[in-house]
Design a protein around this motif. Sequence first.
Motif, PDB file in Angstrom:
ATOM      1  N   ALA A 163      12.601  17.369   9.964  1.00  0.00           N
ATOM      2  CA  ALA A 163      13.350  17.418   8.701  1.00  0.00           C
ATOM      3  C   ALA A 163      14.826  17.791   8.856  1.00  0.00           C
ATOM      4  O   ALA A 163      15.632  17.503   7.966  1.00  0.00           O
ATOM      5  CB  ALA A 163      12.678  18.401   7.754  1.00  0.00           C
ATOM      6  N   ALA A 166      17.526  15.512   7.661  1.00  0.00           N
ATOM      7  CA  ALA A 166      17.364  14.998   6.284  1.00  0.00           C
ATOM      8  C   ALA A 166      17.333  13.466   6.247  1.00  0.00           C
ATOM      9  O   ALA A 166      17.966  12.837   5.411  1.00  0.00           O
ATOM     10  CB  ALA A 166      18.473  15.542   5.379  1.00  0.00           C
ATOM     11  N   LYS A 167      16.574  12.869   7.152  1.00  0.00           N
ATOM     12  CA  LYS A 167      16.609  11.407   7.289  1.00  0.00           C
ATOM     13  C   LYS A 167      15.354  10.675   6.786  1.00  0.00           C
ATOM     14  O   LYS A 167      15.382   9.454   6.618  1.00  0.00           O
ATOM     15  CB  LYS A 167      16.814  11.033   8.768  1.00  0.00           C
ATOM     16  N   VAL A 190      -3.633   4.140   5.928  1.00  0.00           N
ATOM     17  CA  VAL A 190      -4.652   3.331   6.613  1.00  0.00           C
ATOM     18  C   VAL A 190      -4.055   2.126   7.349  1.00  0.00           C
ATOM     19  O   VAL A 190      -4.729   1.519   8.177  1.00  0.00           O
ATOM     20  CB  VAL A 190      -5.726   2.798   5.627  1.00  0.00           C
ATOM     21  N   ALA A 205      11.580  15.712   0.080  1.00  0.00           N
ATOM     22  CA  ALA A 205      12.982  15.709   0.510  1.00  0.00           C
ATOM     23  C   ALA A 205      13.948  15.843  -0.664  1.00  0.00           C
ATOM     24  O   ALA A 205      13.554  15.755  -1.826  1.00  0.00           O
ATOM     25  CB  ALA A 205      13.252  14.419   1.268  1.00  0.00           C
ATOM     26  N   ALA A 244      13.119   5.386   5.179  1.00  0.00           N
ATOM     27  CA  ALA A 244      12.131   4.580   4.447  1.00  0.00           C
ATOM     28  C   ALA A 244      12.856   3.537   3.593  1.00  0.00           C
ATOM     29  O   ALA A 244      12.485   2.360   3.565  1.00  0.00           O
ATOM     30  CB  ALA A 244      11.257   5.484   3.571  1.00  0.00           C
ATOM     31  N   GLU A 271      -1.797   2.675  -5.045  1.00  0.00           N
ATOM     32  CA  GLU A 271      -1.497   4.077  -4.718  1.00  0.00           C
ATOM     33  C   GLU A 271      -2.767   4.933  -4.856  1.00  0.00           C
ATOM     34  O   GLU A 271      -3.465   4.862  -5.870  1.00  0.00           O
ATOM     35  CB  GLU A 271      -0.381   4.602  -5.636  1.00  0.00           C
ATOM     36  N   ALA A 272      -2.996   5.753  -3.833  1.00  0.00           N
ATOM     37  CA  ALA A 272      -4.205   6.581  -3.816  1.00  0.00           C
ATOM     38  C   ALA A 272      -4.163   7.702  -4.866  1.00  0.00           C
ATOM     39  O   ALA A 272      -5.191   8.083  -5.422  1.00  0.00           O
ATOM     40  CB  ALA A 272      -4.389   7.182  -2.420  1.00  0.00           C
ATOM     41  N   GLY A 298       2.662   5.934   4.253  1.00  0.00           N
ATOM     42  CA  GLY A 298       2.963   7.237   4.849  1.00  0.00           C
ATOM     43  C   GLY A 298       2.276   7.448   6.191  1.00  0.00           C
ATOM     44  O   GLY A 298       1.575   6.575   6.708  1.00  0.00           O
ATOM     45  N   ALA A 322       6.440   0.218   6.984  1.00  0.00           N
ATOM     46  CA  ALA A 322       7.768   0.710   6.584  1.00  0.00           C
ATOM     47  C   ALA A 322       7.689   2.205   6.275  1.00  0.00           C
ATOM     48  O   ALA A 322       6.674   2.707   5.794  1.00  0.00           O
ATOM     49  CB  ALA A 322       8.272  -0.050   5.363  1.00  0.00           C
ATOM     50  N   GLY A 323       8.775   2.918   6.546  1.00  0.00           N
ATOM     51  CA  GLY A 323       8.856   4.352   6.232  1.00  0.00           C
ATOM     52  C   GLY A 323       7.956   5.182   7.134  1.00  0.00           C
ATOM     53  O   GLY A 323       7.732   4.851   8.306  1.00  0.00           O
ATOM     54  N   ASP A 324       7.438   6.268   6.557  1.00  0.00           N
ATOM     55  CA  ASP A 324       6.638   7.221   7.343  1.00  0.00           C
ATOM     56  C   ASP A 324       5.397   6.579   7.970  1.00  0.00           C
ATOM     57  O   ASP A 324       4.826   7.135   8.908  1.00  0.00           O
ATOM     58  CB  ASP A 324       6.178   8.389   6.459  1.00  0.00           C
ATOM     59  N   VAL A 356      -6.375   4.521  -6.600  1.00  0.00           N
ATOM     60  CA  VAL A 356      -7.323   3.632  -5.918  1.00  0.00           C
ATOM     61  C   VAL A 356      -7.911   4.404  -4.736  1.00  0.00           C
ATOM     62  O   VAL A 356      -7.305   5.364  -4.250  1.00  0.00           O
ATOM     63  CB  VAL A 356      -6.641   2.333  -5.418  1.00  0.00           C
ATOM     64  N   ILE A 381       2.262  11.956  -7.822  1.00  0.00           N
ATOM     65  CA  ILE A 381       3.406  11.494  -7.009  1.00  0.00           C
ATOM     66  C   ILE A 381       4.740  11.856  -7.657  1.00  0.00           C
ATOM     67  O   ILE A 381       5.750  11.988  -6.980  1.00  0.00           O
ATOM     68  CB  ILE A 381       3.364   9.979  -6.667  1.00  0.00           C
ATOM     69  N   VAL A 425       0.860  -1.186   0.000  1.00  0.00           N
ATOM     70  CA  VAL A 425       0.000   0.000   0.000  1.00  0.00           C
ATOM     71  C   VAL A 425       0.896   1.236   0.000  1.00  0.00           C
ATOM     72  O   VAL A 425       1.657   1.465   0.947  1.00  0.00           O
ATOM     73  CB  VAL A 425      -0.934   0.026   1.236  1.00  0.00           C
TER      74      VAL A 425
HETATM   75  P1  FAD Z   1       5.355   8.676   1.516  1.00  0.00           P
HETATM   76  O1  FAD Z   1       6.355   9.297   0.639  1.00  0.00           O
HETATM   77  O2  FAD Z   1       4.428   9.538   2.286  1.00  0.00           O
HETATM   78  O3  FAD Z   1       4.508   7.700   0.586  1.00  0.00           O
HETATM   79  C1  FAD Z   1       3.281   7.144   0.983  1.00  0.00           C
HETATM   80  C2  FAD Z   1       2.429   6.921  -0.255  1.00  0.00           C
HETATM   81  O4  FAD Z   1       1.237   6.273   0.137  1.00  0.00           O
HETATM   82  C3  FAD Z   1       2.019   8.223  -0.915  1.00  0.00           C
HETATM   83  O5  FAD Z   1       2.270   8.158  -2.289  1.00  0.00           O
HETATM   84  C4  FAD Z   1       0.540   8.333  -0.602  1.00  0.00           C
HETATM   85  O6  FAD Z   1      -0.161   9.013  -1.638  1.00  0.00           O
HETATM   86  C5  FAD Z   1       0.143   6.876  -0.511  1.00  0.00           C
HETATM   87  N1  FAD Z   1      -1.028   6.622   0.327  1.00  0.00           N
HETATM   88  C6  FAD Z   1      -1.372   7.217   1.494  1.00  0.00           C
HETATM   89  N2  FAD Z   1      -2.513   6.682   1.959  1.00  0.00           N
HETATM   90  C7  FAD Z   1      -2.879   5.726   1.073  1.00  0.00           C
HETATM   91  C8  FAD Z   1      -3.970   4.825   1.021  1.00  0.00           C
HETATM   92  N3  FAD Z   1      -4.906   4.822   1.965  1.00  0.00           N
HETATM   93  N4  FAD Z   1      -4.048   3.989  -0.019  1.00  0.00           N
HETATM   94  C9  FAD Z   1      -3.092   3.990  -0.986  1.00  0.00           C
HETATM   95  N5  FAD Z   1      -2.043   4.820  -0.991  1.00  0.00           N
HETATM   96  C10 FAD Z   1      -1.928   5.681   0.044  1.00  0.00           C
HETATM   97  N6  FAD Z   1      12.273  14.505   4.507  1.00  0.00           N
HETATM   98  C11 FAD Z   1      13.478  15.018   4.449  1.00  0.00           C
HETATM   99  O7  FAD Z   1      14.432  14.311   4.775  1.00  0.00           O
HETATM  100  N7  FAD Z   1      13.672  16.300   4.020  1.00  0.00           N
HETATM  101  C12 FAD Z   1      12.634  17.091   3.619  1.00  0.00           C
HETATM  102  O8  FAD Z   1      12.813  18.230   3.209  1.00  0.00           O
HETATM  103  C13 FAD Z   1      11.341  16.585   3.685  1.00  0.00           C
HETATM  104  N8  FAD Z   1      10.276  17.330   3.321  1.00  0.00           N
HETATM  105  C14 FAD Z   1       9.042  16.786   3.434  1.00  0.00           C
HETATM  106  C15 FAD Z   1       7.923  17.564   3.121  1.00  0.00           C
HETATM  107  C16 FAD Z   1       6.637  17.059   3.272  1.00  0.00           C
HETATM  108  C17 FAD Z   1       5.454  17.927   2.949  1.00  0.00           C
HETATM  109  C18 FAD Z   1       6.469  15.739   3.766  1.00  0.00           C
HETATM  110  C19 FAD Z   1       5.095  15.167   3.966  1.00  0.00           C
HETATM  111  C20 FAD Z   1       7.590  14.968   4.061  1.00  0.00           C
HETATM  112  C21 FAD Z   1       8.869  15.475   3.908  1.00  0.00           C
HETATM  113  N9  FAD Z   1       9.998  14.724   4.223  1.00  0.00           N
HETATM  114  C22 FAD Z   1      11.204  15.256   4.149  1.00  0.00           C
HETATM  115  C23 FAD Z   1       9.913  13.341   4.631  1.00  0.00           C
HETATM  116  C24 FAD Z   1      10.104  12.394   3.451  1.00  0.00           C
HETATM  117  O9  FAD Z   1       9.597  12.966   2.285  1.00  0.00           O
HETATM  118  C25 FAD Z   1       9.386  11.124   3.840  1.00  0.00           C
HETATM  119  O10 FAD Z   1      10.053  10.599   4.974  1.00  0.00           O
HETATM  120  C26 FAD Z   1       9.327  10.073   2.737  1.00  0.00           C
HETATM  121  O11 FAD Z   1       8.475  10.503   1.711  1.00  0.00           O
HETATM  122  C27 FAD Z   1       8.829   8.762   3.303  1.00  0.00           C
HETATM  123  O12 FAD Z   1       8.535   7.858   2.295  1.00  0.00           O
HETATM  124  P2  FAD Z   1       7.354   6.824   2.455  1.00  0.00           P
HETATM  125  O13 FAD Z   1       7.368   6.029   1.203  1.00  0.00           O
HETATM  126  O14 FAD Z   1       7.454   6.138   3.747  1.00  0.00           O
HETATM  127  O15 FAD Z   1       6.025   7.696   2.560  1.00  0.00           O
END
Ligand code: FAD
Length: 391
Positions: free
Chosen positions: A293, A296-297, A164, A45, A302, A32-33, A160, A284-286, A124, A39, A8
């Motif tokens: 921030a 920058a991690k 959900v 980051a 993730a 992906e939503a 993220g 995993a990840g966020d 989705v 995206i 997801v």
């Molecule tokens: P995400 O990149 O959030 O990916 C999650 C994906 O899941 C998204 O594409 C989302 O659309 C999708 N999704 C969510 N809910 C659903 C659902 N119900 N069904 C299907 N898909 C879904 N880090 C830094 O180090 N430096 C920065 O400057 C920095 N700036 C940032 C600015 C913003 C606005 C944000 C939100 C984060 C920032 N970060 C930054 C953090 C970094 O971008 C994240 O840590 C990184 O994107 C994590 O990756 P991820 O794949 O875990 O989550």
Amino acid sequence: MRTQIGIVGAGPAGLVLSHLLHLQKIESVVLEARSRKYIEERIRAGVLEQGTVDLLVETGVGARLKREGLVHHGIELRFNRRGHRIDLYELSGGKAITVYAQQEVIKDLVAARLKAGGQIIFEVSDVSVHGFDGPKPFIRFRRNGQVEELHCDFIAGCDGFHGVCRPSIPASAITDFDYTYPFSWLGILAQAPPSSHELIYCQHERGFALFSMRTPEVSRLYIQVPNDEEIKSWPDDRIWSELQLRSALDGNWKLARGPVLQKNIAGLRSYVAEPMQYGKLFLAGDAAHIVPATGAKGLNLAVADVRILAQALAEFYKSGKTRLLDRYSETCLRRVWKAQRFSWWMTTMLHKFDTDSPFDHHRRIAELDYLTGSRAAMTSLAENYVGLPWD
Ligand code: FAD
Ligand code: DHB
């Protein structure tokens, strides 16, 4: 529909996982939503650790990153109107960071997955995860108005912080650790060449400022603002003059200005959910953790999580053993907490807190003074900033 791993979220976590699994001949489907365009344009980051770069290059998705990424061997810390360079490369034994926008990483990964016949289903809705406490997990979602089910062996919650998956785990099974900082970052993307070849982190009595970049023509700049600040209170001129004040230097320094292409305000937060697994659902990840921030991690953590998860799943499919899967959460959390510590330390050292007493101010300056004068302290910063070893 059936696959081995139902993923997801098509952020860095979901896409890198799908890519690594493919290399191990493990099938996955990414749900992906948002749309592909969304995206691929989402600005986030920009700093990749050495290990993240190496992983992307070694697994065949780093060609453009190698060509277009800006390799940095140092950063500057600026306080009391003086700049101090930290030589990351020398202090870390030859490692560097690469500035390459997150959305470019996303474009490269999406292209690679689709070229290899991988399935990413965009746009989705109504995604829900089921059955992960038993032998038959599945994901229900809506595509083009129709409800569908994706049955799988395991679910990877890569959706993220606002996804959900984490909230679908019984609350009693998760402990969360949460801290919200009393300030936010106002970030701009500007059509202006970077004012310096390297990133500059500024500690100033008016608040923190960060000078970063995306390309030789585009700057990415941030200033600390109060949490309740509205973007409309920050016309471009006010942002530029605040950047100028917070970066003021005794010596040669000229802030390059240009048209502001994008502006946003984002909060700073430290959050960890433990454990990162419940039955056959792996976070995993966020979805499992957020860092402020300043270090920058976020993106790098993730990638580190899904590297561990892909290895664990590969072991399972090769041998039937769950040894690495069972240790997934514990293995990731050791690294996550170290990144939390580093991000918290960088944040508290460089930002202004409303509650600061004169004592706090002097202590903070002493910390920066010590840090920039001690090879031992700079080495500690450097090894964390370029990225700690994977495990
Ligand atoms: P995400 O990149 O959030 O990916 C999650 C994906 O899941 C998204 O594409 C989302 O659309 C999708 N999704 C969510 N809910 C659903 C659902 N119900 N069904 C299907 N898909 C879904 N880090 C830094 O180090 N430096 C920065 O400057 C920095 N700036 C940032 C600015 C913003 C606005 C944000 C939100 C984060 C920032 N970060 C930054 C953090 C970094 O971008 C994240 O840590 C990184 O994107 C994590 O990756 P991820 O794949 O875990 O989550
Ligand atoms: C950037 C973001 C960060 O959080 C950071 O610490 C350094 C650079 C950036 O967006 O370029």
